[in-house]
Design an enzyme around this catalytic site. Structure first.
Site, PDB file in Angstrom:
ATOM      1  N   HIS A 281     -67.708 -20.150  32.747  1.00 10.16           N
ATOM      2  CA  HIS A 281     -67.588 -21.236  31.765  1.00 10.16           C
ATOM      3  C   HIS A 281     -68.420 -22.443  32.195  1.00 10.16           C
ATOM      4  O   HIS A 281     -69.168 -23.014  31.391  1.00 10.16           O
ATOM      5  CB  HIS A 281     -66.116 -21.632  31.613  1.00 10.16           C
ATOM      6  CG  HIS A 281     -65.910 -22.891  30.833  1.00 10.16           C
ATOM      7  ND1 HIS A 281     -65.728 -22.907  29.467  1.00 10.16           N
ATOM      8  CD2 HIS A 281     -65.886 -24.199  31.230  1.00 10.16           C
ATOM      9  CE1 HIS A 281     -65.595 -24.149  29.054  1.00 10.16           C
ATOM     10  NE2 HIS A 281     -65.685 -24.958  30.111  1.00 10.16           N
ATOM     11  N   GLU A 282     -68.303 -22.832  33.459  1.00 17.65           N
ATOM     12  CA  GLU A 282     -69.064 -23.986  33.941  1.00 17.65           C
ATOM     13  C   GLU A 282     -70.571 -23.712  33.889  1.00 17.65           C
ATOM     14  O   GLU A 282     -71.358 -24.600  33.545  1.00 17.65           O
ATOM     15  CB  GLU A 282     -68.642 -24.335  35.378  1.00 17.65           C
ATOM     16  CG  GLU A 282     -67.186 -24.761  35.514  1.00 17.65           C
ATOM     17  CD  GLU A 282     -66.851 -25.977  34.683  1.00 17.65           C
ATOM     18  OE1 GLU A 282     -67.731 -26.839  34.497  1.00 17.65           O
ATOM     19  OE2 GLU A 282     -65.710 -26.069  34.189  1.00 17.65           O
ATOM     20  N   HIS A 285     -72.136 -24.313  30.482  1.00 16.81           N
ATOM     21  CA  HIS A 285     -72.579 -25.670  30.169  1.00 16.81           C
ATOM     22  C   HIS A 285     -74.023 -25.880  30.601  1.00 16.81           C
ATOM     23  O   HIS A 285     -74.808 -26.534  29.913  1.00 16.81           O
ATOM     24  CB  HIS A 285     -71.677 -26.693  30.867  1.00 16.81           C
ATOM     25  CG  HIS A 285     -70.323 -26.830  30.253  1.00 16.81           C
ATOM     26  ND1 HIS A 285     -70.136 -27.121  28.918  1.00 16.81           N
ATOM     27  CD2 HIS A 285     -69.073 -26.732  30.792  1.00 16.81           C
ATOM     28  CE1 HIS A 285     -68.846 -27.190  28.665  1.00 16.81           C
ATOM     29  NE2 HIS A 285     -68.180 -26.947  29.784  1.00 16.81           N
ATOM     30  N   GLU A 367     -67.300 -27.137  24.722  1.00 15.62           N
ATOM     31  CA  GLU A 367     -66.306 -26.322  25.432  1.00 15.62           C
ATOM     32  C   GLU A 367     -66.140 -24.960  24.764  1.00 15.62           C
ATOM     33  O   GLU A 367     -66.053 -23.931  25.453  1.00 15.62           O
ATOM     34  CB  GLU A 367     -64.963 -27.055  25.481  1.00 15.62           C
ATOM     35  CG  GLU A 367     -64.964 -28.304  26.334  1.00 15.62           C
ATOM     36  CD  GLU A 367     -65.340 -28.033  27.773  1.00 15.62           C
ATOM     37  OE1 GLU A 367     -64.920 -26.980  28.312  1.00 15.62           O
ATOM     38  OE2 GLU A 367     -66.070 -28.853  28.348  1.00 15.62           O
ATOM     39  N   ASP A 371     -66.991 -21.445  26.555  1.00 15.67           N
ATOM     40  CA  ASP A 371     -66.015 -20.350  26.593  1.00 15.67           C
ATOM     41  C   ASP A 371     -66.636 -19.062  26.060  1.00 15.67           C
ATOM     42  O   ASP A 371     -66.440 -17.979  26.629  1.00 15.67           O
ATOM     43  CB  ASP A 371     -64.790 -20.710  25.750  1.00 15.67           C
ATOM     44  CG  ASP A 371     -63.819 -21.623  26.486  1.00 15.67           C
ATOM     45  OD1 ASP A 371     -63.993 -21.814  27.696  1.00 15.67           O
ATOM     46  OD2 ASP A 371     -62.900 -22.146  25.829  1.00 15.67           O
TER      47      ASP A 371
END
Length: 426
Positions: A281-282, A285, A367, A371
């Site tokens: 997930h990070e 970004h 976000e 995801d």
């Protein structure tokens, strides 16, 4: 007449924002308490009722404490502006220092303002850490470390901030009408420099970072990074547990200086596949250029605000409307550039508060995208499982008020976020 109109506008917006903040907070408290008695059905098998109720109580306590700090902050704001506190500080400093060094006077004014603000905030920071966080079992920080961090922060702020302030004030005084453009270049370069220095110079002043020792987990993470095309300077574990029981993971740095950091509290709680999903997930970004977009937006907004300040600093009504008498200050012979910076910094959050939902909306969109990225490179169920554990461990409420969440929250509500992820598995 313009100064009176600006004062009226400032007070009107101030009252409006205060009313909106209290209204949203009251909605949040009522909504969370109304759903305290039962765990939402989609979480019923994974989160105990006691944990759900703890999250509700923690949310309510934080919200109520936030209202108290809000009232104090608004009182301080009015004291510095409309009640003449900033002018009193400027005149007192001038009387003490004299007219020997205008630059030293201006830097002293900003430093005095920062010191007063810090002293006002100190008891609230202390209460938050040693009463509120302690009550719910999250505080692991010793009092000595609290004050050591504070002193380090003051020293670091002085070492970094004072030279930057000197450069900006010099540009304001000597660069003509386009000083704000030159200051923007300086500010932008400073922000990029901090991104480079933070992982290796600044963060280690406060926390200890050790290379990830778990070879199996390290291999799993390196495989993920190869799949998504992410190059890192290393995998590190941060001793977050010496301050808080909250857990997280992040990557920091810029360009070739990027590093991935896990809180030790996170590693102790999540399974390897869950850690991999959280990291995916990070990394989402980064790969989706969310960070670049945020930096670019920050630069654009800061340019606009500096241009606005460039106009306002020449307008007598701007000072008079916020409690500063330009005539009285003119008699001291001191420049007003530092006052313009402080007044702008104090007034800007009041006028931009109602734009907050736009920032929250953009962040929540990112976000969801991160995801979805994680779900394509790891198992979506693993991310769901990790999120549920993190919601429980961090006492994040599962039932926020929808309007409060839309206004403030940078992340989607738990139920909405997990529903999206569940859809990714079908």
């Amino acid at each position: 007449m313009y100064s009176l109109a600006f004062s009226i506008l400032f007070v009107s917006v101030l009252v409006l924002t205060l009313a909106v903040r209290f209204w949203l907070a009251s909605r949040q408290i009522r909504h969370v308490l109304a759903h305290r008695a039962a765990v939402p059905p989609e979480f019923a098998e994974k989160i105990p009722l006691a944990a759900h109720q703890k999250a509700a109580d923690y949310t309510v306590a934080k919200t109520k404490f936030g209202l108290l700090t809000l009232l104090v902050n608004y009182a301080v704001l009015i004291g510095f502006t409309l009640l003449g506190g900033l002018q009193w500080l400027a005149l007192s400093l001038n009387e003490w220092m004299g007219a020997g060094s205008p630059m030293l006077y201006q830097i002293g004014l900003i430093a005095a303002f920062a010191a007063i603000s810090g002293l006002i905030d100190l008891p609230f920071d202390y209460y938050r850490q040693f009463v509120l966080e302690q009550r719910f079992g999250f505080n692991t920080m010793a009092r000595k470390l609290f004050f050591t961090d504070m002193l380090k922060g003051v020293g670091l702020g002085a070492a970094i901030g004072l030279p930057l302030i000197w450069v900006v004030l010099t540009l304001m005084a000597k660069s003509g009408d386009l000083w704000w453009l030159y200051a923007w270049f300086v500010w932008s370069g400073f922000q990029l420099l901090m991104m480079v220095l933070f992982p290796t110079v600044i963060a280690p002043l406060f926390n200890k970072f050790t290379p990830l020792a778990d070879e199996s987990l390290k291999s799993r993470i390196e495989g993920l990074m190869q799949r998504v095309g992410f190059a890192s300077k290393g995998l590190f574990v941060m001793d977050g547990s010496k301050r808080s029981a909250h857990g997280n993971a992040y990557f920091s740095g810029f360009g070739a200086n990027k590093r991935i950091v896990f809180f030790d509290t996170l590693l102790s709680r999540l399974a390897p596949q869950e850690i991999e999903a959280v990291l995916a997930h990070e990394l989402g970004h980064f790969k989706l250029k969310h960070i670049v977009k945020r930096i670019a937006m920050m630069f654009v907004i800061s340019l606009g605000f500096l241009a606005l300040l460039g106009f306002l600093k020449t307008q007598p009504w701007f000072y008079a409307g916020l409690g500063i008498d330009p005539v009285t200050l003119a008699l001291t012979g001191q420049p007003t550039d530092a006052l313009a910076l402080l007044l702008f910094m104090l007034a800007l959050p009041v006028f931009t508060f109602l734009l907050g939902p736009l920032t929250s909306l953009s962040s929540r969109k990112h976000e969801f995208e991160a995801d979805a990225f994680a779900a394509t490179h790891t198992q979506a169920d693993d991310l769901v499982s990790a999120l549920v554990k993190m919601y429980e461990d961090n006492a994040s409420t599962l039932t926020p008020d929808p309007l409060h969440s839309a206004f403030y929250d940078s992340h989607p509500p738990a139920s909405v976020r997990i529903r999206h992820l569940k859809g990714a598995t079908t």
